[in-house]
Structures are given as structure tokens and as C-alpha cells.
Design a protein around this motif. Sequence first.
Motif, PDB file in Angstrom:
ATOM      1  N   GLU A   1      19.246  93.487  33.361  1.00  8.56           N
ATOM      2  CA  GLU A   1      17.907  93.692  32.805  1.00  8.56           C
ATOM      3  C   GLU A   1      17.260  92.358  32.438  1.00  8.56           C
ATOM      4  OE1 GLU A   1      14.516  95.556  31.822  1.00  8.56           O
ATOM      5  OE2 GLU A   1      16.251  96.517  32.718  1.00  8.56           O
TER       6      GLU A   1
ATOM      7  N   SER B   1      21.993 102.148  36.249  1.00  9.28           N
ATOM      8  CA  SER B   1      22.759 102.631  35.097  1.00  9.28           C
ATOM      9  C   SER B   1      23.867 103.604  35.502  1.00  9.28           C
ATOM     10  CB  SER B   1      21.830 103.295  34.082  1.00  9.28           C
ATOM     11  OG  SER B   1      21.255 104.454  34.638  1.00  9.28           O
ATOM     12  N   LYS B   2      23.777 104.153  36.711  1.00  4.31           N
ATOM     13  CA  LYS B   2      24.787 105.095  37.187  1.00  4.31           C
ATOM     14  C   LYS B   2      25.943 104.407  37.907  1.00  4.31           C
ATOM     15  CE  LYS B   2      21.377 108.731  37.683  1.00  4.31           C
ATOM     16  NZ  LYS B   2      20.657 109.592  38.630  1.00  4.31           N
TER      17      LYS B   2
ATOM     18  N   PRO C   1      15.949 100.811  38.767  1.00  2.00           N
ATOM     19  CA  PRO C   1      16.532 100.851  37.414  1.00  2.00           C
ATOM     20  C   PRO C   1      17.264 102.139  37.096  1.00  2.00           C
ATOM     21  CG  PRO C   1      14.328  99.945  37.337  1.00  2.00           C
ATOM     22  CD  PRO C   1      14.556 100.431  38.751  1.00  2.00           C
ATOM     23  N   GLU C   2      16.737 103.287  37.504  1.00  2.00           N
ATOM     24  CA  GLU C   2      17.402 104.536  37.180  1.00  2.00           C
ATOM     25  C   GLU C   2      18.746 104.679  37.892  1.00  2.00           C
ATOM     26  OE1 GLU C   2      14.423 104.257  38.578  1.00  2.00           O
ATOM     27  OE2 GLU C   2      14.404 105.370  40.440  1.00  2.00           O
TER      28      GLU C   2
ATOM     29  N   LYS D   1      30.437  97.564  30.504  1.00  2.00           N
ATOM     30  CA  LYS D   1      29.392  98.034  31.401  1.00  2.00           C
ATOM     31  C   LYS D   1      28.012  97.796  30.779  1.00  2.00           C
ATOM     32  CE  LYS D   1      27.621 102.072  33.817  1.00  2.00           C
ATOM     33  NZ  LYS D   1      27.853 103.442  34.246  1.00  2.00           N
ATOM     34  N   ASN D   2      27.883  98.057  29.479  1.00  2.00           N
ATOM     35  CA  ASN D   2      26.604  97.827  28.798  1.00  2.00           C
ATOM     36  C   ASN D   2      26.223  96.352  28.807  1.00  2.00           C
ATOM     37  OD1 ASN D   2      26.080 100.524  28.253  1.00  2.00           O
ATOM     38  ND2 ASN D   2      27.139 100.473  26.289  1.00  2.00           N
TER      39      ASN D   2
ATOM     40  N   LEU E   1      24.893  95.665  32.290  1.00  2.00           N
ATOM     41  CA  LEU E   1      23.549  96.232  32.442  1.00  2.00           C
ATOM     42  C   LEU E   1      22.513  95.353  31.743  1.00  2.00           C
ATOM     43  CD1 LEU E   1      24.353 100.021  31.945  1.00  2.00           C
ATOM     44  CD2 LEU E   1      23.451  98.953  34.025  1.00  2.00           C
TER      45      LEU E   1
ATOM     46  N   LEU F   1      28.642  97.112  39.281  1.00  2.00           N
ATOM     47  CA  LEU F   1      27.734  96.213  38.558  1.00  2.00           C
ATOM     48  C   LEU F   1      28.187  94.766  38.702  1.00  2.00           C
ATOM     49  CD1 LEU F   1      27.172  98.309  35.324  1.00  2.00           C
ATOM     50  CD2 LEU F   1      25.450  97.745  37.057  1.00  2.00           C
TER      51      LEU F   1
END
Length: 86
Positions: free
Chosen positions: A83, A51-52, A47-48, A75-76, A79, A58
Motif C-alpha cells: 500500500e 488482500s486475498k 487492491p481487492e 501478512k499485514n 500488505l 505477497l
Amino acid sequence: MIVKVKDMPVFYDGERHEAGEEFEIKKEDHNDALFSVVKETSDIDKPEDVSKLKKEELQALLDEKRIEYEAAATKNDLLALLEAAK
């Protein structure tokens, strides 16, 4: 690693992948005659790290997981889809 199928369809992990298709395989399964490497993905699912990733990365990850998204997704948005798929 994310690879692109070269000239002919291949079967991997019980699924058929057509020439030009990109998907993820285990590094030890790579064969230069069948695939070209698109991206090394050693820890891409942490997960960390997700986000990069860049938006295009993605999208490739979502494509690999066969998760649909809108072409105009931010992008959000991408993500959030990742999730929600966990």
C-alpha cells in the motif's frame, strides 16, 4: 504472469534476469524455451485481490517490485508495504 528464468539470463523490459530468478511478464511475452510459469497473475494488482493473497504470494509480489521486507514480516506488514508503495 510470474515466471522463472530457466537456463540462461534473459533481458526483459530493459532489465537482465538471471537463471532461477522469478519476475512478472505479460502473458503474450511468455516463451516456454526461456521461462517456466510460476503463477498466473491476471488481476493481481487490484487492491481487492491483493488482500486475498497468501503471505508467500505477497512476498513474491514484493520481490518482483523490488520492495524490501523483513523475513519475519506478517501478512499485514507485507500488505502495508504494498500500500505504501502505491
